[in-house]
Write an enzyme that holds these catalytic residues in place. Sequence first.
Site, PDB file in Angstrom:
ATOM      1  N   CYS A   1      17.615 -41.345 -11.495  1.00  0.00           N
ATOM      2  CA  CYS A   1      16.323 -41.843 -11.007  1.00  0.00           C
ATOM      3  C   CYS A   1      15.127 -41.071 -11.559  1.00  0.00           C
ATOM      4  CB  CYS A   1      16.305 -41.814  -9.489  1.00  0.00           C
ATOM      5  SG  CYS A   1      17.645 -42.790  -8.785  1.00  0.00           S
TER       6      CYS A   1
ATOM      7  N   LYS B   1      35.322 -53.419  -9.889  1.00  0.00           N
ATOM      8  CA  LYS B   1      34.561 -52.806  -8.803  1.00  0.00           C
ATOM      9  C   LYS B   1      34.704 -53.647  -7.526  1.00  0.00           C
ATOM     10  CE  LYS B   1      30.419 -50.830 -10.149  1.00  0.00           C
ATOM     11  NZ  LYS B   1      28.960 -50.953 -10.381  1.00  0.00           N
TER      12      LYS B   1
END
Length: 442
Positions: free
Chosen positions: A267, A35
């Site tokens: 979330c 990443k």
Amino acid sequence: MRISVFGTGYLGATHAAGMAELGHEVIGVDIDPDKIERLKRGEVPFYEPGLPELLQKHVESGRLRFTTDPAEAAEFADVHFIGVGTPQKKGENAADMRFVDAVIDTLAPLLTRPAVILGKSTVPVGTAARLAARVRELAPVGDDAQLGWNPEFLREGFAVEDTLRPDRLVIGIDKDRPGRIEEVAREVYADAISRDTPFLVTDLPTAELVKVSANAFLATKISFINAIAEVCEAAGADVLELADAIGHDERIGRKFLGAGLGFGGGCLPKDIRAFMARAGELGVDQALTFLREVDDVNMRRRSHMIQLVERELDGELKGRRVAVLGAAFKPESDDIRDSPALDIAGRLHLSGADVRVFDPQGMDNAAKVWPTLSFAESAADAVTGAEVIVVATEWKEFRELDPYGVADLAARKVIIDGRNCLPTERWIEAGWRYLGMGRHAS
Ligand code: UGA
């Protein structure tokens, strides 16, 4: 200011680029070397509109860099943001605090000069106070390493806008040891503050609760309208007209009254569950039992969709061709975490249907989770030969499909609008059997 951001996922990478755009010097830190390599090249490892441009701009300007070395960040920055994930624990409702704890345990011992740590991750109430004490204990500078909580309210798909122009800023501090946290936060967010963005300073538990309460409220609002959608279906009423009508009441408001397949993502679902788990630990589980119902209503939407498809196929799913348009949990995102769309596609597939899925951005992520699903090359490819088409994520591309063109490709003209996002009249005029969510079939 010199800022570090620990965690370079949807939240951290956006925050890091946003801080650079505001004129700060930023270093992003992650434990994932792949990443970090991609980010160093100015590549965003996920889909977020506007973020690649911002990232590239500031990697090139030199104001934004990335590392896997926390010591480099500790050496460089005066303010450290924590933006790592707090996923749901496997087999439990509670949040997994491993990643947040690891950042503190790594960073704090490296703090040899005064520093402010601002937590952004969504955490169970009480976490910040625990971590503040841990920082004081581990940091060589002792009390000069101070921790506050600065919850994040950004939405995926609008993350850049929400970071640069937040609708409010909340800073939680230990009122008995306020230190420099408020002063530092005011400097970090000087741009938003100069535009009169509400800047609220609270104690630590209030700041933590602001975040989970906001998400719990949004989830409740969605499940409220979906519960009403169930009643509308039974009573032959139309939830879209109903939502418009109640939405005119300013106290209610029309936003987040979109009835459909319900909420997903990284979330809302896990946050309401972690909130219930934490309330239980605090001995007030009854206060949040309604969230169990919110969760149940939400999950029922998915089962309802399976039933609708089955009914349209006269009770026989095996071998029947179904197109599922959408895999991401919402449009303008490639995030498939707890996605209603992908869940439906997977369930239909497991029931024996011949499912073809297409999503403009979420295909790679979806294929990793569901390698046995069939993924189409395009929306046109997915609908070709379909006996039922399910619109499961309201991408613009799907909302604008031409009902006449699709009719030439599909085997039968049956469309189920899982997001109530299609121009209903146009589809009906083109001879389609149209089924919405919480609406009468036409
Ligand atoms: C949510 C909150 O909106 C953000 O404020 C918060 O910062 C973020 O969680 C977080 O905690 O990090 P997000 O998960 O990006 O943001 O997505 P939302 O736009 O809230 O949508 C959540 C889900 O609800 C999606 O699956 C969406 O399709 C669904 N939804 C939304 C509905 O079913 N109906 C609606 O009317 C609105």
